[in-house]
Design a protein around this motif. Structure first.
Motif, PDB file in Angstrom:
ATOM      1  N   ARG A  30       0.935  -1.100   0.106  1.00  0.00           N
ATOM      2  CA  ARG A  30       0.023  -0.165  -0.059  1.00  0.00           C
ATOM      3  C   ARG A  30       0.902   1.215  -0.135  1.00  0.00           C
ATOM      4  NH1 ARG A  30      -5.524  -0.522   0.799  1.00  0.00           N
ATOM      5  NH2 ARG A  30      -5.676   1.450   1.502  1.00  0.00           N
ATOM      6  N   ALA A  31       1.910   1.169   0.716  1.00  0.00           N
ATOM      7  CA  ALA A  31       2.882   2.407   0.642  1.00  0.00           C
ATOM      8  C   ALA A  31       3.507   2.592  -0.708  1.00  0.00           C
ATOM      9  CB  ALA A  31       4.116   2.061   1.815  1.00  0.00           C
ATOM     10  N   GLN A  32       3.666   1.500  -1.362  1.00  0.00           N
ATOM     11  CA  GLN A  32       3.925   1.569  -2.781  1.00  0.00           C
ATOM     12  C   GLN A  32       2.846   2.315  -3.830  1.00  0.00           C
ATOM     13  OE1 GLN A  32       6.068  -2.138  -3.437  1.00  0.00           O
ATOM     14  NE2 GLN A  32       7.778  -1.677  -2.250  1.00  0.00           N
ATOM     15  N   GLY A  33       1.781   2.161  -3.198  1.00  0.00           N
ATOM     16  CA  GLY A  33       0.812   2.973  -4.099  1.00  0.00           C
ATOM     17  C   GLY A  33      -0.362   2.021  -4.631  1.00  0.00           C
ATOM     18  N   LEU A  34      -0.114   0.498  -4.138  1.00  0.00           N
ATOM     19  CA  LEU A  34      -1.012  -0.420  -4.840  1.00  0.00           C
ATOM     20  C   LEU A  34      -2.199  -0.456  -3.793  1.00  0.00           C
ATOM     21  CD1 LEU A  34      -1.505  -2.850  -6.485  1.00  0.00           C
ATOM     22  CD2 LEU A  34      -0.474  -4.357  -4.699  1.00  0.00           C
ATOM     23  N   THR A 134       7.298 -17.004 -11.964  1.00  0.00           N
ATOM     24  CA  THR A 134       8.443 -16.077 -11.637  1.00  0.00           C
ATOM     25  C   THR A 134       8.764 -16.196 -10.294  1.00  0.00           C
ATOM     26  OG1 THR A 134       7.185 -14.276 -13.034  1.00  0.00           O
ATOM     27  CG2 THR A 134       8.669 -13.703 -11.318  1.00  0.00           C
ATOM     28  N   VAL A 135      10.223 -16.313 -10.016  1.00  0.00           N
ATOM     29  CA  VAL A 135      10.719 -16.909  -8.768  1.00  0.00           C
ATOM     30  C   VAL A 135      11.105 -15.525  -8.025  1.00  0.00           C
ATOM     31  CG1 VAL A 135      13.004 -17.602  -7.642  1.00  0.00           C
ATOM     32  CG2 VAL A 135      11.888 -18.833  -9.639  1.00  0.00           C
ATOM     33  N   ILE A 136      10.374 -15.307  -6.868  1.00  0.00           N
ATOM     34  CA  ILE A 136      10.432 -14.185  -5.902  1.00  0.00           C
ATOM     35  C   ILE A 136      10.807 -14.660  -4.568  1.00  0.00           C
ATOM     36  CG2 ILE A 136       9.576 -11.929  -5.036  1.00  0.00           C
ATOM     37  CD1 ILE A 136       7.660 -11.955  -7.602  1.00  0.00           C
ATOM     38  N   LEU A 137      12.095 -14.657  -4.158  1.00  0.00           N
ATOM     39  CA  LEU A 137      12.253 -15.035  -2.887  1.00  0.00           C
ATOM     40  C   LEU A 137      11.701 -13.731  -1.461  1.00  0.00           C
ATOM     41  CD1 LEU A 137      14.332 -16.504  -4.574  1.00  0.00           C
ATOM     42  CD2 LEU A 137      15.938 -16.704  -2.638  1.00  0.00           C
ATOM     43  N   HIS A 138      11.632 -14.520  -0.585  1.00  0.00           N
ATOM     44  CA  HIS A 138      11.180 -13.545   0.390  1.00  0.00           C
ATOM     45  C   HIS A 138      11.958 -12.805   0.854  1.00  0.00           C
ATOM     46  CE1 HIS A 138       7.047 -15.698   0.899  1.00  0.00           C
ATOM     47  NE2 HIS A 138       7.749 -16.690   1.519  1.00  0.00           N
ATOM     48  N   GLY A 139      11.756 -11.775   1.295  1.00  0.00           N
ATOM     49  CA  GLY A 139      12.436 -10.691   2.111  1.00  0.00           C
ATOM     50  C   GLY A 139      12.153 -10.689   3.432  1.00  0.00           C
ATOM     51  N   ILE A 140      12.982  -9.712   4.374  1.00  0.00           N
ATOM     52  CA  ILE A 140      12.628  -9.323   5.708  1.00  0.00           C
ATOM     53  C   ILE A 140      12.694  -7.798   5.871  1.00  0.00           C
ATOM     54  CG2 ILE A 140      13.461 -11.458   6.545  1.00  0.00           C
ATOM     55  CD1 ILE A 140      16.115 -10.021   7.523  1.00  0.00           C
ATOM     56  N   ASP A 141      12.148  -7.551   6.783  1.00  0.00           N
ATOM     57  CA  ASP A 141      12.320  -6.278   7.457  1.00  0.00           C
ATOM     58  C   ASP A 141      13.552  -5.712   8.135  1.00  0.00           C
ATOM     59  OD1 ASP A 141      11.909  -3.569   8.653  1.00  0.00           O
ATOM     60  OD2 ASP A 141       9.683  -4.135   9.176  1.00  0.00           O
ATOM     61  N   THR A 142      14.467  -5.037   7.379  1.00  0.00           N
ATOM     62  CA  THR A 142      15.679  -4.854   7.924  1.00  0.00           C
ATOM     63  C   THR A 142      15.660  -3.772   8.932  1.00  0.00           C
ATOM     64  OG1 THR A 142      16.349  -3.315   5.941  1.00  0.00           O
ATOM     65  CG2 THR A 142      16.992  -5.664   5.992  1.00  0.00           C
ATOM     66  N   GLU A 143      14.465  -3.259   9.268  1.00  0.00           N
ATOM     67  CA  GLU A 143      14.398  -2.172  10.388  1.00  0.00           C
ATOM     68  C   GLU A 143      14.205  -3.013  11.685  1.00  0.00           C
ATOM     69  OE1 GLU A 143      14.813   1.083  10.524  1.00  0.00           O
ATOM     70  OE2 GLU A 143      15.546   0.936   8.678  1.00  0.00           O
ATOM     71  N   LEU A 144      13.473  -3.966  11.727  1.00  0.00           N
ATOM     72  CA  LEU A 144      13.276  -5.068  12.779  1.00  0.00           C
ATOM     73  C   LEU A 144      14.476  -6.002  13.121  1.00  0.00           C
ATOM     74  CD1 LEU A 144       9.731  -6.085  12.179  1.00  0.00           C
ATOM     75  CD2 LEU A 144      10.334  -4.555  13.827  1.00  0.00           C
ATOM     76  N   LYS A 330      11.883  -5.029  -1.471  1.00  0.00           N
ATOM     77  CA  LYS A 330      12.146  -5.714  -2.909  1.00  0.00           C
ATOM     78  C   LYS A 330      11.238  -6.721  -3.173  1.00  0.00           C
ATOM     79  CE  LYS A 330      16.010  -7.269  -5.612  1.00  0.00           C
ATOM     80  NZ  LYS A 330      17.547  -7.757  -5.567  1.00  0.00           N
ATOM     81  N   GLU A 331      11.149  -7.687  -2.383  1.00  0.00           N
ATOM     82  CA  GLU A 331       9.779  -8.499  -2.410  1.00  0.00           C
ATOM     83  C   GLU A 331       8.681  -7.866  -2.812  1.00  0.00           C
ATOM     84  OE1 GLU A 331       7.596 -12.127  -0.216  1.00  0.00           O
ATOM     85  OE2 GLU A 331       8.910 -11.034   0.874  1.00  0.00           O
ATOM     86  N   ALA A 332       8.143  -6.852  -2.180  1.00  0.00           N
ATOM     87  CA  ALA A 332       7.016  -6.432  -2.466  1.00  0.00           C
ATOM     88  C   ALA A 332       7.123  -5.545  -3.862  1.00  0.00           C
ATOM     89  CB  ALA A 332       6.630  -5.289  -1.440  1.00  0.00           C
ATOM     90  N   GLY A 333       8.104  -4.967  -4.186  1.00  0.00           N
ATOM     91  CA  GLY A 333       8.271  -4.399  -5.683  1.00  0.00           C
ATOM     92  C   GLY A 333       8.124  -5.523  -6.821  1.00  0.00           C
ATOM     93  N   GLU A 337       5.436  -6.193  -9.792  1.00  0.00           N
ATOM     94  CA  GLU A 337       5.554  -6.011 -11.329  1.00  0.00           C
ATOM     95  C   GLU A 337       4.922  -7.181 -11.842  1.00  0.00           C
ATOM     96  OE1 GLU A 337       9.826  -6.756 -11.370  1.00  0.00           O
ATOM     97  OE2 GLU A 337      10.390  -4.829 -10.669  1.00  0.00           O
ATOM     98  N   VAL A 338       4.656  -8.338 -11.142  1.00  0.00           N
ATOM     99  CA  VAL A 338       3.814  -9.331 -11.520  1.00  0.00           C
ATOM    100  C   VAL A 338       2.418  -8.790 -11.681  1.00  0.00           C
ATOM    101  CG1 VAL A 338       2.939 -11.713 -11.010  1.00  0.00           C
ATOM    102  CG2 VAL A 338       5.346 -11.125 -10.487  1.00  0.00           C
ATOM    103  N   TYR A 339       1.805  -8.283 -10.665  1.00  0.00           N
ATOM    104  CA  TYR A 339       0.344  -7.498 -10.769  1.00  0.00           C
ATOM    105  C   TYR A 339       0.275  -6.858 -12.265  1.00  0.00           C
ATOM    106  CZ  TYR A 339      -0.110  -8.576  -5.701  1.00  0.00           C
ATOM    107  OH  TYR A 339      -0.189  -9.115  -4.523  1.00  0.00           O
TER     108      TYR A 339
END
Length: 349
Positions: A30-34, A134-144, A330-333, A337-339
């Motif tokens: 949602r923060a990315q505008g979706l 499409t292969v999209i590996l999970h990411g993590i929250d690097t703030e947490l 990056k995962e969200a982005g 792109e698939v959407y």
């Protein structure tokens, strides 16, 4: 409903890795505008969501898109999407994310073939798919998950003996390789007196006997004060930061985020090749061994225990690697792109 572009259903009340993924991704998307909403039980109240009463709106296209995307992550969510699109003729396109690292059952294969697009969470899971994906590996929250910042993040805050901490996290059970970790520690720690080993994670009733067997082995070796079961800790993040070396000895995994969480905490990692572990770890950031091979695990751990400076260097490289390749944004982005490809294909058809 007129503004909703994507629906992320969650048809499971109990918290799971899939649920956690939705909880983390949707606010970022949602923060990315979706314009994305969730649907189903077991989700925080602050996530934007719709109920069953909103479904008639799916017969009408959204304000700025030719249709909506139904992003399923479980079989029952694929079934619901197929019924809504192909039986009720709602304006939907269907997307499925597959994390399974095994050959799918015939019914699941049938469901997947009816999706408009498929995402695999790793190359390994994608190898079992018989459709384009499409292969999209999970990411993590690097703030947490971050490197040590204060005294509570240091080994001394643990109150444990020694100078260095090696540990693993996850439920205490054979599939997680807890016994492989314990056996390696029993063999190695007598040679490295400055190290202490810990395990964080819950033991369910059915594996109490398994845990007791491991405790008996530790007691027989006289290492009760240096190989410790911490149970389910309130917050595992400080423990990642207190560790000099993290071990992920699983025999099998769906994906497995703990190595990334440790690496984001600037901690060196030794992991099996279960789940997507081998796709996370690059030379220099840690070591990967064959799943279920206790001897290989022990041999991989020994150089790190012998040289804490090696752990420190690997931790620095691991931190940079995660920040470059595995941030949750990056995962969200990439999912976005698939959407967009689905939406673009709809405009042409």
């Amino acid at each position: 409903m007129s503004n909703v572009e994507v629906i992320a259903p969650n048809f499971k009340r109990k918290l799971s890795g899939v649920t956690s993924t939705i909880i983390q991704l949707v606010p970022l998307q949602r923060a990315q505008g979706l314009k994305i909403v969730t649907m189903g039980p077991g989700l925080p109240a602050d996530l934007p969501s719709i109920g069953w009463s909103a479904l008639p709106g799916l017969w009408f296209k959204p304000k700025n898109r030719p249709f909506r995307i139904w992003h399923a992550r479980r079989n029952n969510e694929m079934i619901a999407g197929i019924l809504m699109r192909h039986v009720l003729r709602m304006r939907l396109r269907l997307l499925f994310t597959s994390a399974a690292q095994r050959d799918h059952r015939p019914f699941t294969k049938w469901l997947i073939r009816r999706m408009n697009a498929v995402i695999a969470t790793s190359g390994k899971s994608g190898s079992y798919l018989k459709v384009p994906h499409t292969v999209i590996l999970h990411g993590i929250d690097t703030e947490l998950f971050h490197p040590p910042r204060n005294d509570d993040d240091r080994f001394a805050a643990s109150g444990l003996p020694g100078r260095y901490l090696v540990g693993c996290s996850g439920r205490i059970r054979p599939s997680k390789g807890t016994d492989l970790f314990v056996d390696a520690m029993i063999n190695l720690l007598p040679h490295y007196p400055e190290w202490t080993a810990v395990m964080t994670g819950r033991t369910t009733a059915e594996f109490k006997g398994f845990e007791q067997t491991l405790r008996d082995r530790i007691a027989k070796a006289g290492l009760e004060d240096r190989i410790l079961f911490l149970g389910e800790v309130p917050d595992v993040r400080p423990w990642y930061r207190r560790m000099t070396l993290y071990v992920a000895p699983s025999r099998n995994e769906g994906f497995g985020l703990t190595p990334l969480e440790a690496m984001a905490s600037q901690t060196a990692v030794v992991a099996s090749d279960a789940g997507a572990y081998a796709e996370m770890i690059e030379p220099g950031t840690g070591t990967v061994v064959p799943a279920g091979d206790g001897r290989a695990l022990e041999q991989a751990l020994a150089p790190y225990l012998a040289d804490p400076a090696m752990c420190e260097e690997a931790g620095k490289l691991a931190l940079a690697h995660v920040h470059q390749n595995f941030p949750l944004q990056k995962e969200a982005g990439r999912i976005g792109e698939v959407y967009e490809r689905l939406f673009a294909a709809g405009l042409k058809s």
